[in-house]
Design an enzyme around this catalytic site. Sequence first.
Site, PDB file in Angstrom:
ATOM      1  N   LYS A   9       0.980  -1.274  -0.074  1.00  0.00           N
ATOM      2  CA  LYS A   9      -0.093  -0.131   0.005  1.00  0.00           C
ATOM      3  C   LYS A   9       0.840   1.235  -0.036  1.00  0.00           C
ATOM      4  CE  LYS A   9      -4.302   1.679   2.014  1.00  0.00           C
ATOM      5  NZ  LYS A   9      -5.285   1.481   3.287  1.00  0.00           N
ATOM      6  N   GLU A  32     -20.104  -5.166  10.221  1.00  0.00           N
ATOM      7  CA  GLU A  32     -21.259  -4.394  10.914  1.00  0.00           C
ATOM      8  C   GLU A  32     -22.368  -5.308  11.586  1.00  0.00           C
ATOM      9  OE1 GLU A  32     -19.021  -1.672   8.280  1.00  0.00           O
ATOM     10  OE2 GLU A  32     -20.327  -3.409   8.020  1.00  0.00           O
ATOM     11  N   ARG A  73     -26.010  -1.659   7.011  1.00  0.00           N
ATOM     12  CA  ARG A  73     -25.523  -2.931   6.613  1.00  0.00           C
ATOM     13  C   ARG A  73     -26.053  -3.936   7.685  1.00  0.00           C
ATOM     14  NH1 ARG A  73     -21.218  -3.320   2.984  1.00  0.00           N
ATOM     15  NH2 ARG A  73     -20.333  -4.852   4.151  1.00  0.00           N
TER      16      ARG A  73
END
Length: 641
Positions: free
Chosen positions: A293, A388, A416
């Site tokens: 990254k 979630e 969600r």
Amino acid sequence: MNREREYSASAAPLKTLHLPEDLAGLSIPQCTALCGEIRQMLIGTVLKTGGHLASNLGVVELTLALHRNFHSPDDRIVWDVGHQAYVHKILTGRADQLPKLRQENGLAGFPKPTESPHDTFITGHSSTAVSAAFGMAEAMRMSGDTKHYAIAVVGDGAMTGGMFYEGLNNAGKSKSANLIVVVNDNNQAISKNVGAIAKYLAKIRGTEQYVQTKWNVERVIRKAPGIGSKMAVSLKNVKDHVRRNIMQSTLFEDMGFVYLGPVDGHDIEQLDEVLTVAKSYRRPVVVHVQTTKGKGYAPAELNPGEYHGVPRVDPVQVAGVARIDVDSKDPELSIDECYSTVFGRELSELAKTDRNLCAVTAAMKYGTGLQFFYAAHPERFYDVGIAEQHAATFCAALASMGKLPVFAVYSTFLQRAFDQVLHDIAIARYHVVLGIDRAGIVGEDGETHQGIFDVPILTAIPHHKIYSPATYEELRLCLRQALYSDTGLVSVRYPRGKECESYHTESTVSFSHEAGQSLLLVTYGRISAQVQKAAEKLRADGIPCGILRMTAIFPLHEDALHIAENYDRVFFIEESGLAGGIAEKFAASLLCRGWHGRYRCTAIPDFVPQATVQRCLAENRLSSESIAADAEAFYHADATS
């Protein structure tokens, strides 16, 4: 390759290419030069526009390899979350639009099918790509298309979300779907990945030396004249047999996928080869790719979390390298004083004297300001990953055992977990507090991230109290009230960013009323500052309006409704979805009480595309100027019209 285009690496080759078709004809050195150009473009642009920098720097070679080996949009590439799709947009002919990234009428920060046919599926939330890509692969199969592929590009952070495994479980049963799942493994999401999945990928990465040796041997054999390909296939069959009998199979293989990898996600040649092999199976395949990254930009490589998302700033030169000014912060890392840090610090302070208080987040420790709680009370802090649904049920179980859990979650991501909030928390009346961050307009992230649906969704749940404070002090008061005075499910919702310093009001956990005549303005939350400015203008123009500002917005306070009954005209202004919002409920309650006055509301009727917060508010007539103009017209409207 069957052809190559000639160009100088210093001649801005992107401008000479017909994209994405010409990418397949480039030599490896040309690809390397092109990747360098793309990285410079990303650094120079994203530091000015704001957006997700480190994640895109990490997938430059991977994205190039995908477009070299597949024919988008006939081959359907689905980007999980989609924040890492800037390179994809560049390589599908949208480089000239990059300077307007995440701006009004500009390039969206996430894949958007209405923007380009190469953006095959709307994304913005995590762990959906496998399900979407498998659906596309099955649609191709049913249509008789056996030539093309559906490719899901999934970050290892998204593997902490349960929907990823639901997709794998369904797709793995197929023996004929042209589905390829590319796992982009950089050991980072926004915060560092946590849990068993991160450990599992680390275990797979431990076999990298074996995999590298295998790829090097197969590469040499494939180049052997005449018999190379057949010998490579035979060698692969032997290797698979040995691995099945001697080495433990991977999770992906156990779920019905062919597993290839891990391979170096910054080596174009390796990527070309592994994708070619993946295509040859014509059944579900997982390709495990390792990337760095922030690749190619030293500050981002050293601190990928800080550079995951960057604010809109002009880069300064530090030691010859463009980097973010030290006074600028990642908008997803709540460090300076803002609603998120006020919430996090207050929660941590309360936990000093309450051993039952727990904090839960779904991969947003820094975004929700919970880093302070984590630092002070790590044994009661839970980062569950991008999960979630699990977080909500986990909180319900903590509450069932006498603990006091607080789930800090962005409004858009709470969507969600609606079933778990309703079924596992609310029905049983467990005392759980939801800290709903980024409530309201968030701006440049666009339709998928605006926090305008939590109110319509959550007000459908009985016995649920919702607060929407306007200031930092009210946020502290509401949090304490939710924890120690209320029972059952309680939500405290607050916006992204800072409070309005010029807005001053008496703090309350219920409502406040500034008396007026005939016209009453009703509102709540951050937009209260805009309503106050509008009221000042109206009063200066001779319209003596009143203001009813609610902090506890649901259920509606009987005394607040009684106040509204005494006005001829009520104008409700709401920074939330119109359908099912508080404004509609307020109107219905007034009618049920027999009120015969005139009513008007301004709220958000549709999805809100990317723009600054100020522009989004203005477009939905939620600026102080629009509110004042609409209120004046409403005040002067003929009562019979």
